[in-house]
Design a protein around this motif. Structure first.
Motif, PDB file in Angstrom:
ATOM      1  N   GLU A  74       0.831  -1.205   0.000  1.00 40.67           N
ATOM      2  CA  GLU A  74       0.000   0.000   0.000  1.00 40.67           C
ATOM      3  C   GLU A  74       0.863   1.251   0.000  1.00 40.67           C
ATOM      4  O   GLU A  74       0.548   2.230  -0.690  1.00 40.67           O
ATOM      5  N   SER A  75       1.957   1.225   0.742  1.00 39.18           N
ATOM      6  CA  SER A  75       2.863   2.369   0.781  1.00 39.18           C
ATOM      7  C   SER A  75       3.485   2.610  -0.592  1.00 39.18           C
ATOM      8  O   SER A  75       3.569   3.742  -1.060  1.00 39.18           O
ATOM      9  N   ILE A  76       3.905   1.521  -1.253  1.00 38.07           N
ATOM     10  CA  ILE A  76       4.475   1.642  -2.599  1.00 38.07           C
ATOM     11  C   ILE A  76       3.418   2.164  -3.561  1.00 38.07           C
ATOM     12  O   ILE A  76       3.700   3.026  -4.409  1.00 38.07           O
ATOM     13  N   ASP A  77       2.189   1.678  -3.444  1.00 37.12           N
ATOM     14  CA  ASP A  77       1.101   2.152  -4.299  1.00 37.12           C
ATOM     15  C   ASP A  77       0.869   3.643  -4.099  1.00 37.12           C
ATOM     16  O   ASP A  77       0.653   4.389  -5.068  1.00 37.12           O
ATOM     17  N   ASP A  78       0.911   4.099  -2.835  1.00 34.58           N
ATOM     18  CA  ASP A  78       0.718   5.518  -2.540  1.00 34.58           C
ATOM     19  C   ASP A  78       1.823   6.360  -3.183  1.00 34.58           C
ATOM     20  O   ASP A  78       1.554   7.420  -3.754  1.00 34.58           O
ATOM     21  N   VAL A  79       3.064   5.886  -3.079  1.00 40.97           N
ATOM     22  CA  VAL A  79       4.183   6.614  -3.682  1.00 40.97           C
ATOM     23  C   VAL A  79       4.013   6.666  -5.192  1.00 40.97           C
ATOM     24  O   VAL A  79       4.231   7.708  -5.819  1.00 40.97           O
ATOM     25  N   SER A  80       3.588   5.550  -5.794  1.00 39.59           N
ATOM     26  CA  SER A  80       3.375   5.524  -7.244  1.00 39.59           C
ATOM     27  C   SER A  80       2.311   6.529  -7.656  1.00 39.59           C
ATOM     28  O   SER A  80       2.454   7.222  -8.668  1.00 39.59           O
ATOM     29  N   LYS A  81       1.235   6.618  -6.879  1.00 40.57           N
ATOM     30  CA  LYS A  81       0.172   7.586  -7.189  1.00 40.57           C
ATOM     31  C   LYS A  81       0.720   9.004  -7.125  1.00 40.57           C
ATOM     32  O   LYS A  81       0.413   9.837  -7.982  1.00 40.57           O
ATOM     33  N   ARG A  82       1.530   9.287  -6.100  1.00 42.91           N
ATOM     34  CA  ARG A  82       2.094  10.631  -5.965  1.00 42.91           C
ATOM     35  C   ARG A  82       3.028  10.953  -7.127  1.00 42.91           C
ATOM     36  O   ARG A  82       3.017  12.068  -7.657  1.00 42.91           O
ATOM     37  N   ILE A  83       3.835   9.967  -7.513  1.00 42.53           N
ATOM     38  CA  ILE A  83       4.746  10.178  -8.641  1.00 42.53           C
ATOM     39  C   ILE A  83       3.953  10.472  -9.911  1.00 42.53           C
ATOM     40  O   ILE A  83       4.301  11.374 -10.682  1.00 42.53           O
ATOM     41  N   ASN A  84       2.870   9.741 -10.129  1.00 44.18           N
ATOM     42  CA  ASN A  84       2.025   9.993 -11.304  1.00 44.18           C
ATOM     43  C   ASN A  84       1.406  11.386 -11.256  1.00 44.18           C
ATOM     44  O   ASN A  84       1.314  12.069 -12.278  1.00 44.18           O
ATOM     45  N   GLN A  85       0.975  11.819 -10.075  1.00 43.90           N
ATOM     46  CA  GLN A  85       0.394  13.155  -9.947  1.00 43.90           C
ATOM     47  C   GLN A  85       1.434  14.228 -10.232  1.00 43.90           C
ATOM     48  O   GLN A  85       1.152  15.220 -10.906  1.00 43.90           O
ATOM     49  N   VAL A  86       2.650  14.031  -9.730  1.00 46.00           N
ATOM     50  CA  VAL A  86       3.718  14.993  -9.982  1.00 46.00           C
ATOM     51  C   VAL A  86       4.040  15.027 -11.471  1.00 46.00           C
ATOM     52  O   VAL A  86       4.219  16.104 -12.060  1.00 46.00           O
ATOM     53  N   ALA A  87       4.102  13.861 -12.104  1.00 46.53           N
ATOM     54  CA  ALA A  87       4.387  13.801 -13.546  1.00 46.53           C
ATOM     55  C   ALA A  87       3.313  14.537 -14.347  1.00 46.53           C
ATOM     56  O   ALA A  87       3.621  15.271 -15.290  1.00 46.53           O
ATOM     57  N   LYS A  88       2.047  14.340 -13.971  1.00 49.34           N
ATOM     58  CA  LYS A  88       0.961  15.043 -14.661  1.00 49.34           C
ATOM     59  C   LYS A  88       1.081  16.549 -14.471  1.00 49.34           C
ATOM     60  O   LYS A  88       0.861  17.327 -15.404  1.00 49.34           O
ATOM     61  N   THR A  89       1.428  16.962 -13.262  1.00 49.74           N
ATOM     62  CA  THR A  89       1.583  18.389 -12.981  1.00 49.74           C
ATOM     63  C   THR A  89       2.724  18.976 -13.798  1.00 49.74           C
ATOM     64  O   THR A  89       2.598  20.063 -14.379  1.00 49.74           O
ATOM     65  N   ILE A  90       3.837  18.248 -13.869  1.00 52.28           N
ATOM     66  CA  ILE A  90       4.982  18.717 -14.650  1.00 52.28           C
ATOM     67  C   ILE A  90       4.602  18.812 -16.125  1.00 52.28           C
ATOM     68  O   ILE A  90       4.947  19.786 -16.809  1.00 52.28           O
ATOM     69  N   LYS A  91       3.873  17.839 -16.626  1.00 52.88           N
ATOM     70  CA  LYS A  91       3.445  17.848 -18.023  1.00 52.88           C
ATOM     71  C   LYS A  91       2.561  19.060 -18.305  1.00 52.88           C
ATOM     72  O   LYS A  91       2.716  19.740 -19.317  1.00 52.88           O
ATOM     73  N   LYS A  92       1.624  19.345 -17.396  1.00 55.70           N
ATOM     74  CA  LYS A  92       0.739  20.493 -17.579  1.00 55.70           C
ATOM     75  C   LYS A  92       1.523  21.798 -17.507  1.00 55.70           C
ATOM     76  O   LYS A  92       1.271  22.729 -18.285  1.00 55.70           O
TER      77      LYS A  92
END
Length: 108
Positions: A74-92
Motif C-alpha cells: 500500500e505504501s508503494i502504491d501511494d508513492v506511485s500515485k504521488r509520482i504519477n500526480q507529480v508527472a501530470k503536474t509537470i506535463k501540464k
C-alpha cells in the motif's frame, strides 16, 4: 486448518509485494515467499499430527508478515500515485510554458 489459510495469506501478500520491488529487495522477498511455500507443506503435515504452542506462535508471526507485506504494498502504491500526480503536474506546467513562449514570440 486455519493455520494453513494464514500461511497462504502471507504467501499471497508476498506474491503481491515482490513485483513492486527491485534488486536485492525483490530477491529477498521472493526467497522468503519460497521458504514459506516449503514450510506450508511441512505445516500441513504437522497440523495433521498435532496442534502445538510453537505452531500457534508461528501463525502469529505469519499474520504479522502478511500485515507488513500488505502495508508495504500500500505504501508503494501511494508513492506511485504521488509520482504519477507529480508527472501530470509537470506535463501540464510544461505545456503551459510552451503556450506562453508561443504567445511571447507572437508579441515580438
Amino acid at each position: 486448518m486455519s493455520e494453513l489459510s494464514e500461511l497462504n495469506k502471507a504467501i499471497n501478500a508476498l506474491n503481491d509485494l515482490w513485483p513492486l520491488l527491485e534488486g536485492d529487495e525483490q530477491r529477498d522477498v521472493r526467497r522468503e515467499r519460497d521458504k514459506l511455500n516449503i514450510q506450508a507443506s511441512e505445516l500441513a503435515y504437522k497440523t495433521l499430527l498435532e496442534n502445538t504452542p510453537e505452531l500457534t506462535a508461528a501463525i502469529d508471526q505469519l499474520n504479522l508478515v502478511t500485515k507488513n507485506a500488505i502495508d508495504a504494498k500500500e505504501s508503494i502504491d501511494d508513492v506511485s500515485k504521488r509520482i504519477n500526480q507529480v508527472a501530470k503536474t509537470i506535463k501540464k506546467a510544461s505545456s503551459a510554458a510552451v503556450k506562453v513562449a508561443k504567445l511571447l514570440l507572437r508579441c515580438k
